[in-house]
Design a protein around this motif. Structure first.
Motif, PDB file in Angstrom:
ATOM      1  N   SER A 297     -12.819  19.472  15.595  1.00 23.86           N
ATOM      2  CA  SER A 297     -13.027  20.631  16.448  1.00 23.86           C
ATOM      3  C   SER A 297     -13.765  20.226  17.713  1.00 23.86           C
ATOM      4  O   SER A 297     -13.450  20.679  18.803  1.00 23.86           O
ATOM      5  CB  SER A 297     -13.816  21.705  15.708  1.00 23.86           C
ATOM      6  OG  SER A 297     -13.083  22.159  14.601  1.00 23.86           O
ATOM      7  N   THR A 298     -14.754  19.369  17.578  1.00 23.78           N
ATOM      8  CA  THR A 298     -15.484  18.870  18.738  1.00 23.78           C
ATOM      9  C   THR A 298     -14.546  18.090  19.641  1.00 23.78           C
ATOM     10  O   THR A 298     -14.531  18.274  20.857  1.00 23.78           O
ATOM     11  CB  THR A 298     -16.653  17.965  18.287  1.00 23.78           C
ATOM     12  OG1 THR A 298     -17.523  18.732  17.462  1.00 23.78           O
ATOM     13  CG2 THR A 298     -17.406  17.416  19.478  1.00 23.78           C
ATOM     14  N   ARG A 299     -13.719  17.245  19.083  1.00 19.95           N
ATOM     15  CA  ARG A 299     -12.771  16.437  19.850  1.00 19.95           C
ATOM     16  C   ARG A 299     -11.785  17.340  20.584  1.00 19.95           C
ATOM     17  O   ARG A 299     -11.442  17.093  21.720  1.00 19.95           O
ATOM     18  CB  ARG A 299     -12.031  15.487  18.907  1.00 19.95           C
ATOM     19  CG  ARG A 299     -11.093  14.557  19.565  1.00 19.95           C
ATOM     20  CD  ARG A 299     -11.708  13.277  20.071  1.00 19.95           C
ATOM     21  NE  ARG A 299     -12.266  12.496  19.011  1.00 19.95           N
ATOM     22  CZ  ARG A 299     -13.520  12.029  19.042  1.00 19.95           C
ATOM     23  NH1 ARG A 299     -14.301  12.270  20.032  1.00 19.95           N
ATOM     24  NH2 ARG A 299     -13.986  11.317  18.062  1.00 19.95           N
ATOM     25  N   ASP A 300     -11.369  18.419  19.930  1.00 20.52           N
ATOM     26  CA  ASP A 300     -10.439  19.349  20.557  1.00 20.52           C
ATOM     27  C   ASP A 300     -11.035  20.009  21.793  1.00 20.52           C
ATOM     28  O   ASP A 300     -10.310  20.423  22.684  1.00 20.52           O
ATOM     29  CB  ASP A 300      -9.991  20.433  19.568  1.00 20.52           C
ATOM     30  CG  ASP A 300      -9.095  19.880  18.477  1.00 20.52           C
ATOM     31  OD1 ASP A 300      -8.506  18.809  18.669  1.00 20.52           O
ATOM     32  OD2 ASP A 300      -8.987  20.538  17.428  1.00 20.52           O
ATOM     33  N   ARG A 301     -12.343  20.123  21.851  1.00 30.52           N
ATOM     34  CA  ARG A 301     -13.006  20.760  22.987  1.00 30.52           C
ATOM     35  C   ARG A 301     -13.277  19.778  24.123  1.00 30.52           C
ATOM     36  O   ARG A 301     -13.663  20.190  25.202  1.00 30.52           O
ATOM     37  CB  ARG A 301     -14.306  21.410  22.546  1.00 30.52           C
ATOM     38  CG  ARG A 301     -14.084  22.663  21.708  1.00 30.52           C
ATOM     39  CD  ARG A 301     -15.371  23.403  21.477  1.00 30.52           C
ATOM     40  NE  ARG A 301     -16.358  22.627  20.746  1.00 30.52           N
ATOM     41  CZ  ARG A 301     -16.539  22.686  19.437  1.00 30.52           C
ATOM     42  NH1 ARG A 301     -15.815  23.478  18.703  1.00 30.52           N
ATOM     43  NH2 ARG A 301     -17.461  21.957  18.854  1.00 30.52           N
ATOM     44  N   GLU A 302     -13.116  18.493  23.889  1.00 30.80           N
ATOM     45  CA  GLU A 302     -13.362  17.507  24.940  1.00 30.80           C
ATOM     46  C   GLU A 302     -12.277  17.589  26.006  1.00 30.80           C
ATOM     47  O   GLU A 302     -11.124  17.902  25.720  1.00 30.80           O
ATOM     48  CB  GLU A 302     -13.399  16.097  24.360  1.00 30.80           C
ATOM     49  CG  GLU A 302     -14.634  15.815  23.548  1.00 30.80           C
ATOM     50  CD  GLU A 302     -14.663  14.403  23.019  1.00 30.80           C
ATOM     51  OE1 GLU A 302     -15.665  13.728  23.235  1.00 30.80           O
ATOM     52  OE2 GLU A 302     -13.668  14.001  22.404  1.00 30.80           O
ATOM     53  N   SER A 303     -12.652  17.284  27.223  1.00 29.52           N
ATOM     54  CA  SER A 303     -11.686  17.298  28.317  1.00 29.52           C
ATOM     55  C   SER A 303     -10.785  16.068  28.224  1.00 29.52           C
ATOM     56  O   SER A 303     -11.116  15.081  27.558  1.00 29.52           O
ATOM     57  CB  SER A 303     -12.416  17.294  29.658  1.00 29.52           C
ATOM     58  OG  SER A 303     -13.004  16.026  29.894  1.00 29.52           O
ATOM     59  N   ASP A 304      -9.668  16.138  28.918  1.00 29.94           N
ATOM     60  CA  ASP A 304      -8.776  14.979  28.991  1.00 29.94           C
ATOM     61  C   ASP A 304      -9.513  13.777  29.573  1.00 29.94           C
ATOM     62  O   ASP A 304      -9.304  12.647  29.140  1.00 29.94           O
ATOM     63  CB  ASP A 304      -7.544  15.287  29.840  1.00 29.94           C
ATOM     64  CG  ASP A 304      -6.592  16.260  29.175  1.00 29.94           C
ATOM     65  OD1 ASP A 304      -6.822  16.619  28.007  1.00 29.94           O
ATOM     66  OD2 ASP A 304      -5.619  16.649  29.835  1.00 29.94           O
TER      67      ASP A 304
ATOM     68  N   GLU B 278     -12.503  12.969  29.159  1.00 22.04           N
ATOM     69  CA  GLU B 278     -13.323  12.368  28.109  1.00 22.04           C
ATOM     70  C   GLU B 278     -12.455  11.664  27.069  1.00 22.04           C
ATOM     71  O   GLU B 278     -12.850  10.632  26.514  1.00 22.04           O
ATOM     72  CB  GLU B 278     -14.176  13.432  27.432  1.00 22.04           C
ATOM     73  CG  GLU B 278     -15.231  14.033  28.339  1.00 22.04           C
ATOM     74  CD  GLU B 278     -15.899  15.238  27.728  1.00 22.04           C
ATOM     75  OE1 GLU B 278     -17.145  15.234  27.670  1.00 22.04           O
ATOM     76  OE2 GLU B 278     -15.192  16.185  27.322  1.00 22.04           O
TER      77      GLU B 278
ATOM     78  N   VAL C 239      -5.052  14.640  19.968  1.00 24.54           N
ATOM     79  CA  VAL C 239      -5.434  15.807  20.761  1.00 24.54           C
ATOM     80  C   VAL C 239      -4.659  15.836  22.074  1.00 24.54           C
ATOM     81  O   VAL C 239      -4.139  16.876  22.482  1.00 24.54           O
ATOM     82  CB  VAL C 239      -6.958  15.822  21.021  1.00 24.54           C
ATOM     83  CG1 VAL C 239      -7.333  16.939  21.984  1.00 24.54           C
ATOM     84  CG2 VAL C 239      -7.717  15.977  19.707  1.00 24.54           C
TER      85      VAL C 239
ATOM     86  N   ARG D 241      -1.975  18.705  23.267  1.00 25.23           N
ATOM     87  CA  ARG D 241      -2.178  19.447  24.512  1.00 25.23           C
ATOM     88  C   ARG D 241      -1.004  19.352  25.475  1.00 25.23           C
ATOM     89  O   ARG D 241      -0.722  20.297  26.203  1.00 25.23           O
ATOM     90  CB  ARG D 241      -3.405  18.909  25.247  1.00 25.23           C
ATOM     91  CG  ARG D 241      -4.684  19.367  24.684  1.00 25.23           C
ATOM     92  CD  ARG D 241      -5.824  18.889  25.545  1.00 25.23           C
ATOM     93  NE  ARG D 241      -7.062  19.131  24.845  1.00 25.23           N
ATOM     94  CZ  ARG D 241      -8.219  18.613  25.186  1.00 25.23           C
ATOM     95  NH1 ARG D 241      -8.305  17.848  26.254  1.00 25.23           N
ATOM     96  NH2 ARG D 241      -9.288  18.875  24.482  1.00 25.23           N
TER      97      ARG D 241
END
Length: 70
Positions: A4-11, A13, A31, A35
């Motif tokens: 879930s944390t990884r899913d919230r990271e920007s491209d 990052e 991810v 996207r």
């Protein structure tokens, strides 16, 4: 949850994690694909006007990027 944390990271990052080929590379790749694969397919469909060919192109792009992990 780590995914879930990884899913919230920007491209921005995720891309260095993917490019590093380290332990996080597969998660970052997953991810990024989730996207952007629909967009790749959409562009391929617009250019080719052929659903089967667009699906093949999308898969080729995914496979090519995935081969960068190895």
């Amino acid at each position: 949850d780590q995914l879930s944390t990884r899913d919230r990271e920007s491209d921005q990052e995720l891309l260095p994690r993917f490019a590093s080929g380290g332990v996080d590379a597969e998660d970052a790749f997953r991810v990024l694909v989730e996207r952007h694969l629909d967009h790749i397919h959409s562009v391929a469909l617009r250019v080719t006007r052929n659903a089967a060919l667009a699906a093949d192109i999308s898969q080729l792009v995914r496979n090519h990027l995935g081969s960068e992990l190895q």
